[in-house]
Design a protein around this motif. Structure first.
Motif, PDB file in Angstrom:
ATOM      1  N   ALA A 190       0.867  -1.179   0.000  1.00 31.62           N
ATOM      2  CA  ALA A 190       0.000   0.000   0.000  1.00 31.62           C
ATOM      3  C   ALA A 190       0.905   1.230   0.000  1.00 31.62           C
ATOM      4  N   GLU A 191       0.938   1.917  -1.116  1.00 30.27           N
ATOM      5  CA  GLU A 191       1.749   3.122  -1.254  1.00 30.27           C
ATOM      6  C   GLU A 191       0.826   4.312  -1.447  1.00 30.27           C
ATOM      7  N   ALA A 192       1.090   5.386  -0.695  1.00 30.63           N
ATOM      8  CA  ALA A 192       0.223   6.563  -0.779  1.00 30.63           C
ATOM      9  C   ALA A 192       1.044   7.826  -0.631  1.00 30.63           C
ATOM     10  N   ASN A 193       0.667   8.833  -1.404  1.00 30.23           N
ATOM     11  CA  ASN A 193       1.279  10.154  -1.317  1.00 30.23           C
ATOM     12  C   ASN A 193       0.183  11.194  -1.167  1.00 30.23           C
ATOM     13  N   VAL A 194       0.299  12.005  -0.128  1.00 25.46           N
ATOM     14  CA  VAL A 194      -0.644  13.102   0.113  1.00 25.46           C
ATOM     15  C   VAL A 194       0.165  14.393   0.102  1.00 25.46           C
ATOM     16  N   ALA A 195      -0.174  15.295  -0.792  1.00 27.47           N
ATOM     17  CA  ALA A 195       0.565  16.551  -0.878  1.00 27.47           C
ATOM     18  C   ALA A 195       0.180  17.499   0.250  1.00 27.47           C
ATOM     19  N   GLU A 196      -1.115  17.624   0.494  1.00 26.36           N
ATOM     20  CA  GLU A 196      -1.596  18.533   1.543  1.00 26.36           C
ATOM     21  C   GLU A 196      -2.829  17.925   2.194  1.00 26.36           C
ATOM     22  N   GLY A 197      -2.665  17.448   3.426  1.00 27.22           N
ATOM     23  CA  GLY A 197      -3.763  16.796   4.119  1.00 27.22           C
ATOM     24  C   GLY A 197      -3.231  15.794   5.125  1.00 27.22           C
ATOM     25  N   ASN A 198      -4.098  14.935   5.613  1.00 23.25           N
ATOM     26  CA  ASN A 198      -3.736  13.952   6.631  1.00 23.25           C
ATOM     27  C   ASN A 198      -4.039  12.544   6.138  1.00 23.25           C
ATOM     28  N   LEU A 211       6.499  -1.075   7.825  1.00 27.35           N
ATOM     29  CA  LEU A 211       5.969   0.283   7.779  1.00 27.35           C
ATOM     30  C   LEU A 211       7.057   1.273   7.409  1.00 27.35           C
ATOM     31  N   LEU A 212       6.782   2.060   6.377  1.00 28.04           N
ATOM     32  CA  LEU A 212       7.611   3.195   5.995  1.00 28.04           C
ATOM     33  C   LEU A 212       6.697   4.410   5.944  1.00 28.04           C
ATOM     34  N   ALA A 213       6.962   5.395   6.778  1.00 23.16           N
ATOM     35  CA  ALA A 213       6.117   6.588   6.811  1.00 23.16           C
ATOM     36  C   ALA A 213       6.989   7.827   6.904  1.00 23.16           C
ATOM     37  N   LYS A 214       6.576   8.878   6.208  1.00 23.49           N
ATOM     38  CA  LYS A 214       7.338  10.123   6.234  1.00 23.49           C
ATOM     39  C   LYS A 214       6.364  11.293   6.204  1.00 23.49           C
ATOM     40  N   ALA A 215       6.414  12.138   7.223  1.00 25.78           N
ATOM     41  CA  ALA A 215       5.657  13.388   7.259  1.00 25.78           C
ATOM     42  C   ALA A 215       6.669  14.514   7.130  1.00 25.78           C
ATOM     43  N   VAL A 216       6.734  15.117   5.970  1.00 19.78           N
ATOM     44  CA  VAL A 216       7.766  16.120   5.696  1.00 19.78           C
ATOM     45  C   VAL A 216       7.564  17.345   6.577  1.00 19.78           C
ATOM     46  N   GLN A 217       6.325  17.813   6.662  1.00 14.41           N
ATOM     47  CA  GLN A 217       5.998  18.940   7.532  1.00 14.41           C
ATOM     48  C   GLN A 217       4.813  18.543   8.402  1.00 14.41           C
ATOM     49  N   GLY A 218       5.070  17.669   9.331  1.00  8.26           N
ATOM     50  CA  GLY A 218       3.994  17.194  10.188  1.00  8.26           C
ATOM     51  C   GLY A 218       4.497  16.178  11.188  1.00  8.26           C
ATOM     52  N   LYS A 219       3.558  15.420  11.762  1.00  7.16           N
ATOM     53  CA  LYS A 219       3.882  14.452  12.797  1.00  7.16           C
ATOM     54  C   LYS A 219       3.352  13.076  12.420  1.00  7.16           C
ATOM     55  N   ILE A 220       3.918  12.065  13.090  1.00  7.31           N
ATOM     56  CA  ILE A 220       3.485  10.691  12.893  1.00  7.31           C
ATOM     57  C   ILE A 220       3.093  10.103  14.239  1.00  7.31           C
ATOM     58  N   ARG A 251       4.187  -4.404   2.532  1.00  2.00           N
ATOM     59  CA  ARG A 251       4.871  -3.128   2.729  1.00  2.00           C
ATOM     60  C   ARG A 251       3.841  -1.999   2.671  1.00  2.00           C
ATOM     61  N   ILE A 252       3.858  -1.165   3.691  1.00  2.00           N
ATOM     62  CA  ILE A 252       2.989   0.013   3.743  1.00  2.00           C
ATOM     63  C   ILE A 252       3.874   1.241   3.738  1.00  2.00           C
ATOM     64  N   ASP A 253       3.771   2.037   2.700  1.00  2.71           N
ATOM     65  CA  ASP A 253       4.649   3.184   2.479  1.00  2.71           C
ATOM     66  C   ASP A 253       3.773   4.429   2.313  1.00  2.71           C
ATOM     67  N   ILE A 254       3.775   5.287   3.323  1.00  5.67           N
ATOM     68  CA  ILE A 254       2.920   6.469   3.335  1.00  5.67           C
ATOM     69  C   ILE A 254       3.787   7.715   3.434  1.00  5.67           C
ATOM     70  N   ARG A 255       3.543   8.683   2.560  1.00 11.17           N
ATOM     71  CA  ARG A 255       4.292   9.936   2.575  1.00 11.17           C
ATOM     72  C   ARG A 255       3.314  11.101   2.504  1.00 11.17           C
ATOM     73  N   VAL A 256       3.445  12.038   3.446  1.00 11.10           N
ATOM     74  CA  VAL A 256       2.624  13.248   3.479  1.00 11.10           C
ATOM     75  C   VAL A 256       3.551  14.452   3.468  1.00 11.10           C
ATOM     76  N   ALA A 257       3.337  15.355   2.531  1.00 10.10           N
ATOM     77  CA  ALA A 257       4.195  16.538   2.433  1.00 10.10           C
ATOM     78  C   ALA A 257       3.823  17.577   3.495  1.00 10.10           C
ATOM     79  N   GLU A 258       2.550  17.943   3.563  1.00  9.28           N
ATOM     80  CA  GLU A 258       2.073  18.907   4.552  1.00  9.28           C
ATOM     81  C   GLU A 258       0.879  18.301   5.273  1.00  9.28           C
TER      82      GLU A 258
END
Length: 271
Positions: A190-198, A211-220, A251-258
């Protein structure tokens, strides 16, 4: 020469007339007209499906029958506008495309009257959704098990539920929820990219995944470990990289920019 108070009164009168005229037009034209669309097709269980919609909703449900049912509701503010919205379904052996054609949006005016289309689509669970695109609204994916399920949303909300398939999700602006009511020992991602949101990921307590998760400007927030790993002082945001119950083949890979990411250990209800 008119005095300043007189000019102000004239301006107020003009504004009042404009507001009344707009209100009158709105009350006459704000009557939503609808039209339904229903089709049933026999398709192969591994059919490749693409869906393209503008404004509205796309709800896709996997089933155990070798057919595709398309139910849609078109809505607009005038009969003329409604007839300009076209639903094109092309069903060929091994492939299906569903496309919504909207009339051009008005170049001026206070409101966009081009209309919306809400789809409810039932397909074989093993079908491949190689491309689902929606400009604005809501996407729901439920019970898909094909080789791939790919969805793109420009603005709105996206939900997936019990999709044991390779998910490829993207949201430009809005929220994402990925949930599993139970867990299966199979290989998928499950791969997901969110540019602006949660983003929220709901998983049963016995789930095994990497689990791979990245919040560029946020929290996990992660219920499956004590805390997310913070980035270095030179980098913003937070990240998580952990094997839960050994990792398994998922593999769960989630990335959120903001925005923020929350990995939730969902409570299982016993019968």
């Amino acid at each position: 020469m008119r005095s300043a108070p007189a000019k102000k009164r004239n301006v107020r009168q003009i504004v009042a007339v404009l507001l009344l005229s707009l209100a009158g037009c709105g009350s006459e034209n704000d009557r939503v007209v609808e039209e339904t669309f229903e089709r049933l097709y026999t398709i192969d269980p591994g059919t490749n499906i693409t869906i393209r919609n503008g404004d509205g909703a796309v709800l896709v449900y996997g089933s155990n029958v070798n057919e595709m049912r398309v139910d849609a509701v078109k809505k607009a503010y005038s009969r003329a506008r409604l007839t300009q919205i076209a639903i094109d379904v092309s069903a060929k052996p091994g492939s299906v495309s569903i496309t919504t054609k909207f009339p051009p949006k008005p170049k001026w005016g206070l409101f966009d009257r081009s209309g919306t289309v809400d789809y409810t689509i039932v397909v074989p669970a093993t079908a491949t959704i190689s491309g689902l695109e929606l400009d604005a609204g809501e996407i729901v994916l439920d019970g898909m098990r094909g080789s791939m399920t790919r969805a793109r949303l420009d603005e709105g909300r996206m939900f997936t539920r019990n999709c044991f398939t390779n998910l490829d999700l993207a949201v430009r602006r809005g929220n994402l929820i990925v949930s599993y009511d139970w867990w299966e020992e199979s290989r998928f991602s499950a791969e997901a990219n969110v540019a602006e949101g949660n983003a929220w990921i709901y998983l049963p307590g016995d789930a095994a995944f990497h689990l791979l998760a990245k919040a560029v400007q946020g929290k996990i927030g992660n219920d499956f470990e004590s805390a997310a790993v913070a980035e270095s002082a030179a980098a913003a945001g937070a990240k998580a990289d952990t094997l839960v119950h050994g990792g398994g083949d998922v593999r769960i890979d989630i990335r959120v920019a903001e925005g923020n990411i929350k990995i939730v250990k969902a409570n299982r209800q016993e019968n």
